[in-house]
Design a protein around this motif. Sequence first.
Motif, mmCIF file in Angstrom:
data_model
loop_
_atom_site.group_PDB
_atom_site.id
_atom_site.type_symbol
_atom_site.label_atom_id
_atom_site.label_comp_id
_atom_site.label_asym_id
_atom_site.label_seq_id
_atom_site.Cartn_x
_atom_site.Cartn_y
_atom_site.Cartn_z
ATOM 1 N N CYS A 99 81.451 52.779 55.699
ATOM 2 C CA CYS A 99 80.679 52.185 54.605
ATOM 3 C C CYS A 99 79.257 51.932 55.109
ATOM 4 O O CYS A 99 79.069 51.151 56.044
ATOM 5 N N ARG A 115 76.963 50.127 54.019
ATOM 6 C CA ARG A 115 76.565 48.718 53.960
ATOM 7 C C ARG A 115 77.036 47.911 55.181
ATOM 8 O O ARG A 115 76.469 46.879 55.510
ATOM 9 N N ARG A 126 76.191 50.143 47.239
ATOM 10 C CA ARG A 126 77.595 49.857 47.535
ATOM 11 C C ARG A 126 78.427 51.093 47.169
ATOM 12 O O ARG A 126 78.234 51.671 46.091
ATOM 13 N N PRO A 127 79.339 51.532 48.043
ATOM 14 C CA PRO A 127 80.162 52.706 47.699
ATOM 15 C C PRO A 127 81.020 52.418 46.463
ATOM 16 O O PRO A 127 81.228 51.255 46.107
ATOM 17 N N CYS A 172 86.970 47.533 51.870
ATOM 18 C CA CYS A 172 86.543 46.180 51.471
ATOM 19 C C CYS A 172 87.610 45.123 51.768
ATOM 20 O O CYS A 172 87.277 43.969 52.050
ATOM 21 N N CYS A 174 87.035 43.460 55.110
ATOM 22 C CA CYS A 174 85.622 43.363 55.492
ATOM 23 C C CYS A 174 85.166 41.917 55.633
ATOM 24 O O CYS A 174 85.397 41.087 54.746
ATOM 25 N N CYS A 211 78.385 40.897 50.269
ATOM 26 C CA CYS A 211 78.288 42.156 49.539
ATOM 27 C C CYS A 211 78.446 41.908 48.041
ATOM 28 O O CYS A 211 77.722 42.467 47.227
#
Length: 265
Positions: free
Chosen positions: A16, A18, A237-238, A245, A248, A254
């Motif tokens: 990711c 981010r 954001r994906p 996520c 995470c 996020c």
Amino acid sequence: MKGMVLVSEIGAYLRCPRLVYFRSLHRDDYQKIIDVRYLSHLILKELALTYHHAAASDDATETLHAELDRITGDLPAIYRVELSGMDCSMIPDAASEIDIDAIGSRIADVTQTTGREELLTKITPCTVEHTMYSDALGISGAPDKLVRPGDRGQALPYIIRTGAKPDQGVWKPDRLQITAYAMLVEETFGTVVDCGFVEYARFFDLREVVIRSGDRRRVLELRNRIRKIKDGRMPDRPREGDAPCEFCAFSDDCDTHRSLASKFF
Ligand code: SF4
């Protein structure tokens, strides 16, 4: 070092983008989620660094059990920073998740089919976690070990993965990270590296990766993107389901950024 991209950041970016952004913002205060799953990953990684002892012994499983006992005791000292302030009582539970008997019997099988001497040249480290830097590439990092397999006499990068394995070959993030390490080995030792190794430690499955021009180019592209993120550009954001996520540490940050963005657009 400013501008230097870590090989591990390439892996994070591919999970990711981010993650790279938030890690660079919270470099000093980000707290990894420490649970049985994470501890089991650390223990298996340490154990995998002793597989050459198991392959050299007459009883691989017994050797691994002894190594696991030692690692269970040593883990807080080895990972003092990562595990500071954590409750060590979870460590035995995490160790019990590792199927030592299955790994020991697999090592015994591979030792027999490959031949002990040949296998040992492939998996015995000539150095462990040797950090390499390249100003020319703008990349730095330490593979889990360097090995000198067979009669090549040349150092090759080797990484250990503790998760699932693909049916064939290696996962794409693993392929690109081993390529980045191969490029660092070339810069450090002045050699040409045409392959590296990824070991899926839970299965003692060792896979050779051919280093290709296309992957070298992709590593440099990713380096450029990661630099921009570390300079402050937050990536999108994906899509839902495309990033990890659930585990995470930055999910609150996020979500906040997502809510802000949705207010404006
Ligand atoms: S919460 Fe999901 S999208 Fe956000 S940084 Fe973590 S993994 Fe990436």
